[in-house]
Design a protein around this motif. Structure first.
Motif, PDB file in Angstrom:
ATOM      1  N   ASN A 216      14.282  24.244 -28.060  1.00  0.00           N
ATOM      2  CA  ASN A 216      15.372  23.382 -28.500  1.00  0.00           C
ATOM      3  C   ASN A 216      14.785  22.311 -29.412  1.00  0.00           C
ATOM      4  N   THR A 217      15.528  21.917 -30.429  1.00  0.00           N
ATOM      5  CA  THR A 217      14.982  20.947 -31.384  1.00  0.00           C
ATOM      6  C   THR A 217      14.633  19.615 -30.726  1.00  0.00           C
ATOM      7  N   ASN A 218      15.291  19.278 -29.607  1.00  0.00           N
ATOM      8  CA  ASN A 218      14.992  17.989 -28.971  1.00  0.00           C
ATOM      9  C   ASN A 218      13.625  17.962 -28.295  1.00  0.00           C
ATOM     10  N   GLN A 219      12.933  19.108 -28.269  1.00  0.00           N
ATOM     11  CA  GLN A 219      11.578  19.158 -27.712  1.00  0.00           C
ATOM     12  C   GLN A 219      10.509  18.863 -28.764  1.00  0.00           C
ATOM     13  N   ILE A 220      10.922  18.699 -30.009  1.00  0.00           N
ATOM     14  CA  ILE A 220       9.953  18.456 -31.087  1.00  0.00           C
ATOM     15  C   ILE A 220       9.440  17.026 -31.047  1.00  0.00           C
ATOM     16  N   GLY A 221      10.331  16.058 -30.775  1.00  0.00           N
ATOM     17  CA  GLY A 221      10.001  14.656 -31.023  1.00  0.00           C
ATOM     18  C   GLY A 221      10.261  14.390 -32.498  1.00  0.00           C
ATOM     19  N   TYR A 222      10.415  13.142 -32.866  1.00  0.00           N
ATOM     20  CA  TYR A 222      10.709  12.840 -34.267  1.00  0.00           C
ATOM     21  C   TYR A 222       9.508  13.136 -35.160  1.00  0.00           C
ATOM     22  N   ILE A 223       9.804  13.315 -36.454  1.00  0.00           N
ATOM     23  CA  ILE A 223       8.734  13.459 -37.437  1.00  0.00           C
ATOM     24  C   ILE A 223       8.696  12.225 -38.324  1.00  0.00           C
ATOM     25  N   GLU A 224       7.551  12.011 -38.926  1.00  0.00           N
ATOM     26  CA  GLU A 224       7.393  10.950 -39.923  1.00  0.00           C
ATOM     27  C   GLU A 224       6.736  11.559 -41.144  1.00  0.00           C
ATOM     28  N   ILE A 225       7.395  11.444 -42.282  1.00  0.00           N
ATOM     29  CA  ILE A 225       6.844  11.994 -43.518  1.00  0.00           C
ATOM     30  C   ILE A 225       5.860  10.996 -44.109  1.00  0.00           C
ATOM     31  N   GLY A 226       4.677  11.487 -44.422  1.00  0.00           N
ATOM     32  CA  GLY A 226       3.627  10.637 -44.979  1.00  0.00           C
ATOM     33  C   GLY A 226       3.511  10.816 -46.474  1.00  0.00           C
ATOM     34  N   LYS A 227       2.389  11.361 -46.915  1.00  0.00           N
ATOM     35  CA  LYS A 227       2.138  11.501 -48.346  1.00  0.00           C
ATOM     36  C   LYS A 227       3.032  12.566 -48.967  1.00  0.00           C
ATOM     37  N   VAL A 228       3.473  12.284 -50.176  1.00  0.00           N
ATOM     38  CA  VAL A 228       4.165  13.266 -51.013  1.00  0.00           C
ATOM     39  C   VAL A 228       3.411  13.302 -52.336  1.00  0.00           C
ATOM     40  N   LYS A 229       2.856  14.468 -52.670  1.00  0.00           N
ATOM     41  CA  LYS A 229       2.013  14.589 -53.858  1.00  0.00           C
ATOM     42  C   LYS A 229       2.588  15.624 -54.816  1.00  0.00           C
ATOM     43  N   SER A 230       2.417  15.361 -56.096  1.00  0.00           N
ATOM     44  CA  SER A 230       2.750  16.365 -57.098  1.00  0.00           C
ATOM     45  C   SER A 230       1.655  17.423 -57.123  1.00  0.00           C
ATOM     46  N   LYS A 231       2.061  18.691 -57.138  1.00  0.00           N
ATOM     47  CA  LYS A 231       1.106  19.797 -57.234  1.00  0.00           C
ATOM     48  C   LYS A 231       1.326  20.583 -58.522  1.00  0.00           C
ATOM     49  N   GLY A 232       1.749  19.859 -59.559  1.00  0.00           N
ATOM     50  CA  GLY A 232       2.018  20.498 -60.836  1.00  0.00           C
ATOM     51  C   GLY A 232       3.510  20.523 -61.112  1.00  0.00           C
ATOM     52  N   ALA A 233       3.861  21.064 -62.248  1.00  0.00           N
ATOM     53  CA  ALA A 233       5.262  21.078 -62.670  1.00  0.00           C
ATOM     54  C   ALA A 233       6.136  21.786 -61.640  1.00  0.00           C
ATOM     55  N   GLY A 234       7.147  21.068 -61.162  1.00  0.00           N
ATOM     56  CA  GLY A 234       8.112  21.669 -60.250  1.00  0.00           C
ATOM     57  C   GLY A 234       7.615  21.909 -58.846  1.00  0.00           C
ATOM     58  N   LYS A 235       6.493  21.270 -58.448  1.00  0.00           N
ATOM     59  CA  LYS A 235       5.953  21.488 -57.104  1.00  0.00           C
ATOM     60  C   LYS A 235       5.588  20.157 -56.452  1.00  0.00           C
ATOM     61  N   LEU A 236       5.938  20.030 -55.178  1.00  0.00           N
ATOM     62  CA  LEU A 236       5.564  18.862 -54.391  1.00  0.00           C
ATOM     63  C   LEU A 236       4.913  19.312 -53.093  1.00  0.00           C
ATOM     64  N   ARG A 237       3.943  18.535 -52.631  1.00  0.00           N
ATOM     65  CA  ARG A 237       3.344  18.751 -51.312  1.00  0.00           C
ATOM     66  C   ARG A 237       3.790  17.615 -50.399  1.00  0.00           C
ATOM     67  N   VAL A 238       4.444  17.974 -49.309  1.00  0.00           N
ATOM     68  CA  VAL A 238       4.991  17.003 -48.360  1.00  0.00           C
ATOM     69  C   VAL A 238       4.206  17.105 -47.053  1.00  0.00           C
ATOM     70  N   GLU A 239       3.692  15.975 -46.579  1.00  0.00           N
ATOM     71  CA  GLU A 239       2.963  15.947 -45.311  1.00  0.00           C
ATOM     72  C   GLU A 239       3.789  15.215 -44.260  1.00  0.00           C
ATOM     73  N   TYR A 240       3.731  15.702 -43.016  1.00  0.00           N
ATOM     74  CA  TYR A 240       4.418  14.999 -41.936  1.00  0.00           C
ATOM     75  C   TYR A 240       3.591  15.048 -40.662  1.00  0.00           C
ATOM     76  N   THR A 241       3.868  14.100 -39.783  1.00  0.00           N
ATOM     77  CA  THR A 241       3.247  14.043 -38.465  1.00  0.00           C
ATOM     78  C   THR A 241       4.349  13.969 -37.417  1.00  0.00           C
ATOM     79  N   LEU A 242       3.980  14.214 -36.170  1.00  0.00           N
ATOM     80  CA  LEU A 242       4.907  14.064 -35.058  1.00  0.00           C
ATOM     81  C   LEU A 242       4.823  12.648 -34.518  1.00  0.00           C
ATOM     82  N   VAL A 243       5.969  12.111 -34.123  1.00  0.00           N
ATOM     83  CA  VAL A 243       6.027  10.777 -33.536  1.00  0.00           C
ATOM     84  C   VAL A 243       6.454  10.933 -32.086  1.00  0.00           C
ATOM     85  N   ASP A 244       5.553  10.682 -31.164  1.00  0.00           N
ATOM     86  CA  ASP A 244       5.863  10.847 -29.736  1.00  0.00           C
ATOM     87  C   ASP A 244       6.601   9.624 -29.194  1.00  0.00           C
TER      88      ASP A 244
END
Length: 244
Positions: A216-244
């Motif tokens: 169930n999604t409620n077992q994940i715990g919240y997420i927190e998005i950290g760095k967002v980096k460009s990986k070239g034209a039309g591409k992004l790299r999104v990083e996230y961590t879990l928040v307990d």
């Protein structure tokens, strides 16, 4: 051939200890690997790293540091042992539950991030690397200016708050091609695979996936998005961590 028991296990959290028999052993580049007749260990693949754990026999415990699927599922032992002596022995195997549970949460969150990115920005997930500390997702997006880190994080955490069931099933490939909640490019899956293991997050996402997930999604715990980096034209790299 090893029986991959993790394929039929869902949710993937709290994996059971199990009895298995060593049916083969190999030394590869100086590393010691064993094959079991059956295994709940998840082999690395699909962006998710392998399970770790232990096996025990005759009062001796060995650590499992990696699991890979080649022609068979192989388990890497931590110690330099006479692996041939383990063949035909019946062992007790235990998967590191804390590591597995975190990876289940991270992997299910990845499905939600991918779904939310598609809904909000018409962004397509083109790669991911799940891990215990943080996970990254690469997305293809036409307009970088349309992307909002805060909107993405809020949308995913709303999905989590909604306590949506996460289920596993096996479905025909042709059926999935017509389903609007299937966001992956089905052409990337070999056409000789006609039935696929599918993870469904009710009303949010349907994805062919062999990985481990929460129930169930409620077992994940919240997420927190950290760095967002460009990986070239039309591409992004999104990083996230879990928040307990």
């Amino acid at each position: 051939m090893s029986e991959p028991l993790h394929i039929n296990q869902h949710p993937g959290t709290n994996p059971p200890s199990f009895e298995c028999t060593v049916v083969d052993s190999q030394v590869i580049d100086g590393d010691y690997w064993v094959q079991f007749d059956k295994t709940y260990y998840y082999p690395s693949g699909g962006g998710q790293p392998a399970d770790h754990g232990t096996i025990s026999a005759d009062g001796i415990k060995y650590s499992i540091l990696d699991v890979k699927k080649r022609s068979e599922i192989l388990h890497l032992l931590s110690d330099s042992v006479n692996v041939d002596s383990l063949v035909n022995q019946t062992l007790t195997a235990e998967i590191d539950q804390q590591r597995r549970d975190i990876l289940c949460r991270m992997h299910t969150a990845q499905h939600l991030v991918s779904a939310a990115a598609d809904e909000l920005f018409s962004a397509t997930t083109i790669g991911n690397q799940i891990n215990t500390q943080k996970t990254r997702i690469d997305i293809g997006i036409e307009s970088r200016d349309s992307f909002s880190k805060d909107d993405l994080e809020s949308s995913v955490n709303n999905y989590i708050d909604s306590a949506v069931d996460v289920s596993m099933s096996f479905r025909p490939r042709d059926e999935l091609i017509e389903d609007p909640l299937v966001r992956v490019n089905m052409d990337l899956i070999p056409k000789n695979i006609h039935e696929l293991r599918v993870i469904t997050i009710d009303g949010i996402d349907i994805c062919p996936c062999a990985g481990t997930h929460v129930g169930n999604t409620n077992q994940i715990g919240y997420i927190e998005i950290g760095k967002v980096k460009s990986k070239g034209a039309g591409k992004l790299r999104v990083e996230y961590t879990l928040v307990d």
